[in-house]
Structure formats: structure tokens, C-alpha cells
Design an enzyme around this catalytic site. Structure first.
Site, short mmCIF file in Angstrom:
data_model
loop_
_atom_site.label_atom_id
_atom_site.label_comp_id
_atom_site.label_asym_id
_atom_site.label_seq_id
_atom_site.Cartn_x
_atom_site.Cartn_y
_atom_site.Cartn_z
N HIS A 147 0.88 -1.17 0.00
CA HIS A 147 0.00 0.00 0.00
C HIS A 147 0.92 1.22 0.00
O HIS A 147 1.88 1.26 0.77
CB HIS A 147 -0.88 -0.03 1.26
CG HIS A 147 -2.02 0.93 1.22
ND1 HIS A 147 -1.83 2.29 1.28
CD2 HIS A 147 -3.35 0.74 1.10
CE1 HIS A 147 -3.01 2.88 1.21
NE2 HIS A 147 -3.95 1.96 1.09
N ARG A 155 -5.65 10.65 -1.51
CA ARG A 155 -5.06 10.99 -2.82
C ARG A 155 -6.18 11.15 -3.85
O ARG A 155 -6.12 12.04 -4.69
CB ARG A 155 -4.08 9.91 -3.26
CG ARG A 155 -2.77 9.99 -2.52
CD ARG A 155 -1.80 8.93 -3.00
NE ARG A 155 -2.19 7.59 -2.57
CZ ARG A 155 -2.54 6.60 -3.37
NH1 ARG A 155 -2.52 6.77 -4.68
NH2 ARG A 155 -2.91 5.43 -2.90
#
Ligand SMILES: Cc1cc2nc3c(=O)[nH]c(=O)nc-3n(C[C@H](O)[C@H](O)[C@H](O)COP(=O)(O)OP(=O)(O)OC[C@H]3O[C@@H](n4cnc5c(N)ncnc54)[C@H](O)[C@@H]3O)c2cc1C
Length: 575
Positions: free
Chosen positions: A236, A258
């Protein structure tokens, strides 16, 4: 050594283990069923940690065929297509079961339909969730149902060895340690489920729960079973970097930041993602992880050795509202996510590889079944976010049914190989007879080797160096002793056992990664950056033979769809 018997023995109490227990009980209510778990039932494992949610094709406009194609494309054509088909079709049944039979509450739309959100790599918004605490909802409801039935529990019991019959043809039971008093316990069983959840906790930064140390995979390896796709370890991109000495380091800072417009900045406080991918911060997990790692390696790291995530340009109040949980988690560690910058680093998250198994969850060893993150083949080279908990619950349920049918044909318990039990006990007691020191150093060195040489960017030179280092670590561990001989809750002993399994499985990952001379999905070779022809896709399997690892290549059978093709119907042309 104490001895017990049960018709069905389930190792692990995550989504796979608990679903197996319930389905086995449904089909065989008279059978004795036992769940053995390293932690406490309902409080351990990664299913409880699921934040994002559960992929399933429910909404109008979506279909199991579309979910299947997303899974296969995501797997870079390495997945077993029958396993992937079982996943997407059974997930529909399982989510209704979770809601209507087990009582899970998932978020809903104003019209009463289940809300499904977007997740990376999917062509349709199909992730069912309960806020960002989906796993707690699922595990709490499953645990309540298990507690309410006549299902036995062996909590704080650590499985350590599969014990076969003397001729090696069938599984007879499982040797365990009762962690509360340190006694060995042999549990005879007609059927055993391996559902200990893998867990790449051999990397310096990792997300899975602390009770996971690849125990089940190491047991399977020692029992001579084949492990497939072991080079495929998913990172991740944004784990919290809270400094050394805190377990918060490595935990997930969610992808939605994000997606919502968060920036990644290097140590010089410059955005860098557009140098690597036109999608910038919204590129897929593997690309963002590689880009961050490249910045770090080029000497442009943040003070603690990662990069920064910045949200403040979106307005601190907006960020506080939209990402309450993440803002609070960062504040707990002393960071201001809404108004400042937070250091992050890629973190090892999920193992796509595992035990070779069939769609009915049987394995090559009669009597042994497998489900969940311990298995390989469902996700190929990459797992879509949201397909992890679907995998464990779908196959856990199937395994429960298969075991219920299997025990009907087993009149008696298979006799255990007593010599194998004695040998295994002697091996597990070995650290009490040794006097060397340095468990901490071995763990730190393992973290470093796996992170630096078998991690996000790999090369032949690094992987060979890693193999030599892992060999040294294995030898080092075998001279380390335990000063304190009281076995009740002896955490150093369990650390020793964890490290033994992690080193064994690290060797398998390094060997598979060295053999795969192309880059695809989670596996990236700097010396072989291209993906080879998809039509010739083959997967790795590794099995142990003595101290050696034998590796084989097996061509992928494209049983439903070939690379470049689709099973989706063409959209009708608009009138
Ligand atoms: C932070 C985080 C977030 C995630 N978010 C998502 C998400 O949003 N969506 C998604 O699909 N997936 C997600 N995943 C992945 C998902 O959690 C796993 O794919 C899935 O839950 C694994 O289920 P399992 O039953 O195989 O294993 P687990 O749920 O991990 O259970 C393993 C069990 O085995 C036990 N065990 C381990 N060793 C032994 C032993 N030696 N003896 C006995 N018992 C043992 C453990 O104590 C535990 O009870 C996430 C993972 C993490 C870490």
C-alpha cells in the site's frame, strides 16, 4: 502433551474461519466443530481491520461478468479463472447472507439500496461498506453467531504443525501450543481448515495485525504442499511513518486522500508523481509505491525516510469533515493531517500467493482444506482493493460445506504419526536448550533484508544477496536461546516461532521473485521491467524438499477468457 478430538478443526477466526464454522454447522449440526485461534475470537486477524469494504456486483448496470473481467485484468492474467469466477458469483450470495441472515448493517442510498463506492481498478462502483469500519461490522456479527452456536473454541492456541498418518497419505490432526500455559496440545480431526490469513509481516513497514506471521503457510510448506504466486506481495503506498518504536508506523493512511486531491511531496517538498505517471497521485497502488520508493532511494526522502502527504490546500476544515477518522489517527500520533504535512511510506499489505487449492477449497493433502489469504490463485499478480474480504468470506463458506460433506465419509479418526509429533515437539522446544542471543537483531535484519532487497524494486543481484542473508538469519535463529524457561505466555518463545516461519516464507518469496524474469502487477524487476506476453502467462509454485526449495512453472489455463478478449457483451448502439 494433551490430546483432544473434533470432527472439524478450523485454524483462524477471520472472515474465512468464522464463515467456515457457520456453514459447516449449518450442514452438519451434529458434528463437533472447533475454532482454534492464536488470538481471541472476534478480536484478531485482518478481517476486523477492513476499512474500505467488500466488492460485489449488485447495482443495476453492473454484473458478475464485469466484476470478473476487472479481477482478471487486475491479476494481469495470472489468476486461476475458475477461482475468480467462484469469487465474483458467490460474493453476491454472501453479501445477502451477511445482511439478511447475520445482521450486518451496510451504508444505504436514500432510496434504500445498498451504497457502493468506488475503489481503484474497478470499472464500476461496487464496494459495499459500513463507513470506514466495515471489518468490525462483519467480524462482530460473525462472532456473535459463532458464540450462539455449539461451536468449540480454543483461543490463544497457536497451530504449529500438520500431523499426517505414518504413510503420509492423509492429515490426522494439528499440533498446537496453548499459549496460556505453554503446553503442547494435539487435536485429532477428520477435516482441518487452514485459514490463518498469510500476512507479510517480514517487511520493515507492514499493515497486517501482529498475530499474523505466515504460520499457516510455513506449516503447509513443511508438510510438503505447493505454494503458488509467492513473489506477489502487495504494497500500500501510504503507511503512516510515525517513527521507530511505535506500532502505528506502517498502518494505512487511506487511498481516498489521494483520490480527493491530496499531494505527495518529497523531502524537498516538491510534488513528484507527475514525473512517473500522467495520473499523478491517482495512479494505481503499485505505481505510486514504486515512485515513492524511487524518490526515497534517490536521496529525496523526508526526515524519517519517507515522503509527505499534504491535504491543507483543500482547506483544513473540509479535510477534517471528509476524513475525520484519518485526521484523528494522525492527531493521536502528533501529526496535523488537515493543516500540515504527514510523513508516509509504502507498507507491505497483502500476499496474493498461498497454498494451491481447488474451487471447493480442498488441497492436495486429503483432509486439509484452505481458504482466505492463506491461499493462492484467486488474485494472480494483484488484488483489487475490496476483493480481499470477499475472498475470505466466499471461500470460507465453501470450505465449511466441503468439510461437512467430507466428514460424512470418514468413519474414524486417521491414526497420527507419533514420531512426527515427537519430532515437532523437540524442534519447537529447541530454543529452551540454546544459549545464543540476538532475537531482536535477527528481526531487525529480516525487516531490512526484505524491505531493501525483496520489496518494491527488485533485481537479480539484490535477490541473490537476500537469499544469502536469509540463510544466515535462519542459521542465526537456530542458535538463539530463551533465557526465561517459564512457558506460560512466553512472548520471546512466540517471537522465536514467528521469526522461524517468517524466515521460511521469506525464502520462498525471494526464490519466486528471482525466478520471475518479467514485471507484472506487484512484482517489479528493475533488470526485467517489461511484462512478457500475456498469452504465455505461467505461475510459479514452490515446495520444500528437505532444506531445498523446488520451483515449477505452470501455464495459466484461460478457461473462460483469453488475453485481449472479454466476456462482456458489446453495449447496444444508441438509437
Ligand atoms: C489495514 C487493512 C485494511 C484492509 N482493508 C481491506 C478492504 O477494505 N477490503 C478488502 O477486501 N480487504 C481489506 N484488507 C484485507 C483483508 O483484511 C484480508 O484479505 C482478509 O480479511 C483476510 O481474511 P482471512 O480470514 O484469510 O484472515 P484474517 O482475517 O487475517 O484471520 C486470520 C486468523 O488466523 C489466526 N492465526 C494466525 N496464525 C495462527 C496460528 N498459528 N494458529 C491459530 N490461529 C492463527 C489469527 O489470529 C486470525 O484469527 C485489509 C487488510 C488490512 C491489514
Amino acid at each position: 502433551m494433551r490430546t483432544q478430538s473434533t470432527d472439524i478443526l478450523i485454524l483462524g477466526a477471520g472472515g474465512a474461519g468464522l464463515f467456515a464454522a457457520l456453514h459447516a454447522h449449518q450442514l452438519a449440526p451434529q458434528a463437533s466443530i472447533t475454532v482454534a485461534v492464536k488470538g481471541l475470537l472476534g478480536k484478531c486477524g485482518c478481517t476486523r481491520m477492513v476499512q474500505g469494504g467488500y466488492n460485489v456486483a449488485l447495482a443495476e448496470g453492473d454484473s458478475v461478468e464485469r466484476h470478473f473481467m476487472d479481477t482478471i485484468e487486475g491479476s494481469k492474467w495470472l489468476a486461476d479463472q475458475e477461482l475468480a469466477w467462484t469469487l465474483v458469483t458467490k460474493a453476491v450470495e454472501r453479501i445477502h447472507e451477511l445482511e439478511n441472515e447475520l445482521g450486518c448493517f451496510f451504508d444505504r442510498n436514500p432510496d434504500g439500496t445498498i451504497h457502493q463506492k468506488a475503489f481503484a481498478g474497478q470499472t464500476f462502483d461496487r464496494t459495499v461498506h459500513k463507513g470506514d469500519l466495515t471489518g468490525i461490522e462483519i467480524i462482530n456479527r460473525l462472532a456473535e453467531q459463532v458464540w450462539a452456536r455449539n461451536i468449540h473454541r480454543l483461543e490463544e492456541h497457536r497451530a504449529i504443525e500438520f500431523i499426517k498418518t505414518a504413510d503420509g497419505q492423509q492429515l490426522a490432526g494439528v499440533l498446537m501450543i496453548d499459549m496460556r500455559d505453554g503446553e503442547f496440545v494435539f487435536v485429532r480431526a477428520k477435516a482441518v481448515l487452514l485459514a490463518t490469513g498469510g500476512g507479510p509481516t517480514m517487511y520493515r513497514y507492514h499493515t497486517p495485525s501482529g498475530d499474523k506471521s505466515c504460520d499457516g503457510l510455513a506449516m503447509a510448506l513443511r508438510a510438503g504442499l505447493a505454494l503458488r504466486d509467492m513473489e506477489m506481495v502487495q504494497f500500500h503506498p501510504t503507511g503512516l511513518l510515525a517513527g521507530s518504536g511505535t506500532r502505528m508506523t506502517g498502518t494505512v493512511i487511506e487511498e481516498g486522500l489521494r483520490g480527493a486531491g491530496g499531494y505527495l511531496l518529497n523531502g524537498q517538498q516538491e510534488r513528484f508523481m507527475h514525473h512517473y505517471d500522467p495520473r499523478g497521485e491517482r495512479a494505481t497502488r503499485d505505481i505510486v509505491s514504486r515512485s515513492i520508493y524511487s524518490e526515497m532511494r534517490a536521496g529525496r526522502a523526508s526526515p524519517n525516510g519517507g515522503v509527505f502527504i499534504q491535504m491543507s490546500h483543500l482547506g483544513p476544515e473540509n479535510v477534517r469533515k471528509a476524513f475525520k477518522g484519518m485526521v484523528e489517527r494522525c492527531a493521536d500520533c502528533g501529526f496535523d493531517l488537515a493543516g500540515g504535512m504527514v510523513e508516509v511510506v509504502p507498507t507491505a499489505h497483502y500476499m496474493m500467493g498461498g497454498v494451491v487449492f481447488a474451487p471447493d477449497c480442498s488441497t492436495e493433502l486429503p483432509g486439509l482444506f484452505a481458504a482466505g489469504e492463506d491461499t493462492g490463485g484467486v488474485h494472480g499478480a494483484n488484488r483489487l482493493g475490496g476483493n480481499g474480504v470477499a475472498n475470505s468470506t466466499v471461500f470460507g463458506g465453501i470450505a465449511g460445506e466441503s468439510m461437512a460433506r467430507w466428514i460424512e465419509q470418514q468413519q474414524t479418526f486417521a491414526p497420527a504419526d507419533e514420531q512426527a509429533i515427537a519430532q515437532s515437539i523437540a524442534q519447537h522446544e529447541r530454543p529452551f536448550q540454546q544459549h545464543g542471543q540476538g532475537l531482536e537483531e535477527i528481526r531487525e535484519q529480516l525487516y531490512a533484508t526484505m524491505w531493501e532487497r525483496v520489496g518494491i524494486l527488485r533485481s537479480s543481484t539484490d535477490l541473490q544477496q537476500a537469499q544469502a542473508e536469509l540463510q544466515t538469519l535462519a542459521q542465526g535463529l537456530h542458535s538463539v536461546g530463551l533465557a526465561q524457561a517459564d512457558r506460560a505466555f512466553n512472548l520471546s518463545w512466540h517471537d522465536w516461532l514467528n521469526l522461524r516461519n517468517l524466515i521460511d516464507i521469506s525464502r520462498v518469496i525471494a526464490a519466486a521473485a528471482l525466478a520471475r524474469e518479467d514485471s507484472r502487477g506487484a512484482h517489479y524487476r528493475e533488470d526485467f521491467p517489461e511484462t512478457r506476453h500475456l498469452e504465455q502467462s505461467a505461475f510459479t509454485t514452490i515446495r520444500a524438499s528437505g532444506d531445498h526449495l523446488d520451483l515449477q512453472w505452470t501455464p495459466v489455463q484461460f478457461t473462460r477468457v483469453k488475453p485481449g478478449e472479454t466476456i462482456l457483451q458489446a453495449e447496444p448502439a444508441e438509437a
